[in-house]
Motif scaffolding. Structure first.
Motif, mmCIF file in Angstrom:
data_model
loop_
_atom_site.group_PDB
_atom_site.id
_atom_site.type_symbol
_atom_site.label_atom_id
_atom_site.label_comp_id
_atom_site.label_asym_id
_atom_site.label_seq_id
_atom_site.Cartn_x
_atom_site.Cartn_y
_atom_site.Cartn_z
ATOM 1 N N UNK A 134 3.344 -2.751 -6.045
ATOM 2 C CA UNK A 134 2.870 -1.873 -4.998
ATOM 3 C C UNK A 134 3.083 -2.515 -3.639
ATOM 4 N N UNK A 135 2.856 -1.731 -2.597
ATOM 5 C CA UNK A 135 3.020 -2.214 -1.229
ATOM 6 C C UNK A 135 1.808 -1.810 -0.407
ATOM 7 N N UNK A 136 1.322 -2.710 0.414
ATOM 8 C CA UNK A 136 0.287 -2.349 1.382
ATOM 9 C C UNK A 136 0.690 -2.879 2.750
ATOM 10 N N UNK A 137 0.318 -2.125 3.768
ATOM 11 C CA UNK A 137 0.645 -2.505 5.136
ATOM 12 C C UNK A 137 -0.442 -2.013 6.077
ATOM 13 N N UNK A 138 -0.576 -2.682 7.220
ATOM 14 C CA UNK A 138 -1.517 -2.254 8.252
ATOM 15 C C UNK A 138 -1.081 -2.885 9.563
ATOM 16 N N UNK A 139 -1.600 -2.343 10.674
ATOM 17 C CA UNK A 139 -1.106 -2.753 11.991
ATOM 18 C C UNK A 139 -2.127 -3.518 12.820
ATOM 19 N N UNK A 140 -3.396 -3.496 12.416
ATOM 20 C CA UNK A 140 -4.406 -4.206 13.202
ATOM 21 C C UNK A 140 -5.583 -4.560 12.315
ATOM 22 N N UNK A 141 -6.186 -5.725 12.577
ATOM 23 C CA UNK A 141 -7.349 -6.147 11.828
ATOM 24 C C UNK A 141 -7.016 -7.290 10.880
ATOM 25 N N UNK A 142 -8.012 -7.682 10.113
ATOM 26 C CA UNK A 142 -7.844 -8.684 9.057
ATOM 27 C C UNK A 142 -8.353 -8.057 7.766
#
Length: 215
Positions: free
Chosen positions: A195-203
């Motif tokens: 699977x893949x996960x991504x995000x642009x801000x935060x921890x």
């Protein structure tokens, strides 16, 4: 090179420990004695050793050439002292064992070390016989299915997480904002091998887990 650190957490939370040529073991307090019981010779030992007997400490000092003995009253935990040394070795990865279960203040303090590792761009995991815990900064990551750790949960660690996208999961997301305090991403599962996960801000904290202690 990989560095594995064993702290002195409860025995019932310990996964099996193994020695291999590409791993350097480090013992922390009672963890040093536990490693010796498993016929694993750590390269270093850290601690005030207030959780083992004088006879056990004598065995530790006889077996190891490098024992760093600290007073009980100090500004860092024994585990943090070992972790700082491990970071300084610039290993490919650091795995921390024996840091969960028992006292919650110790466990939450240990999780803070994951954040310290993240800021120093180190690959750090905290592992017990039911869980693997990691922290991530914004980016795109791939995660493979593991039989031993069926569930994958995502938890905001510091503030909200922006534009979280999950692909290949039972419960997908598309650029979703996950606020601090949300339980939206607890107990997800992979429906593909990767699977893949991504995000642009935060921890983001990822916890891989299983209901049973199956290791």
């Amino acid at each position: 090179m990989k560095i594995h650190i064993l702290a002195g957490g409860p025995d019932e939370h310990m996964p099996p420990l193994h020695q291999s040529n590409d791993v350097k073991w480090v013992g922390v307090d009672r963890g040093v004695f536990l490693l010796l019981q498993q016929d694993i010779l750590p390269v270093k030992a850290f601690g005030d050793f207030d959780s083992i007997t004088n006879a056990q400490l004598k065995l530790v000092r006889e077996a190891l050439q490098d024992v760093e003995l600290y007073p009980a009253e100090k500004d860092a935990t024994d585990l943090e002292l070992a972790f700082e040394w491990a970071i300084g070795q610039k290993p490919d990865s650091i795995c921390i064992f024996g840091a969960t279960g028992g006292r919650l203040d110790h466990m939450f303090g240990s999780i803070q070390l994951l954040y310290k590792g993240l800021k120093k761009k180190a690959n750090v995991q905290m592992i017990d016989n039911q869980n693997i815990i990691q922290l991530f900064e914004p980016g795109t990551y791939h995660v493979d299915r593991l039989k031993e750790f069926h569930y994958i949960s995502f938890v905001p660690f510091a503030g909200g997480v922006k534009e979280l996208t999950l692909e290949g999961f039972k419960y997908p997301l598309n650029k979703h904002e996950v606020e601090l305090g949300s339980t939206l991403c607890i107990s997800n599962e992979l429906i593909q091998q990767r699977g893949t996960f991504s995000f642009t801000k935060g921890i983001l904290m990822m916890v891989r887990s299983n209901d049973k202690r199956c290791l």
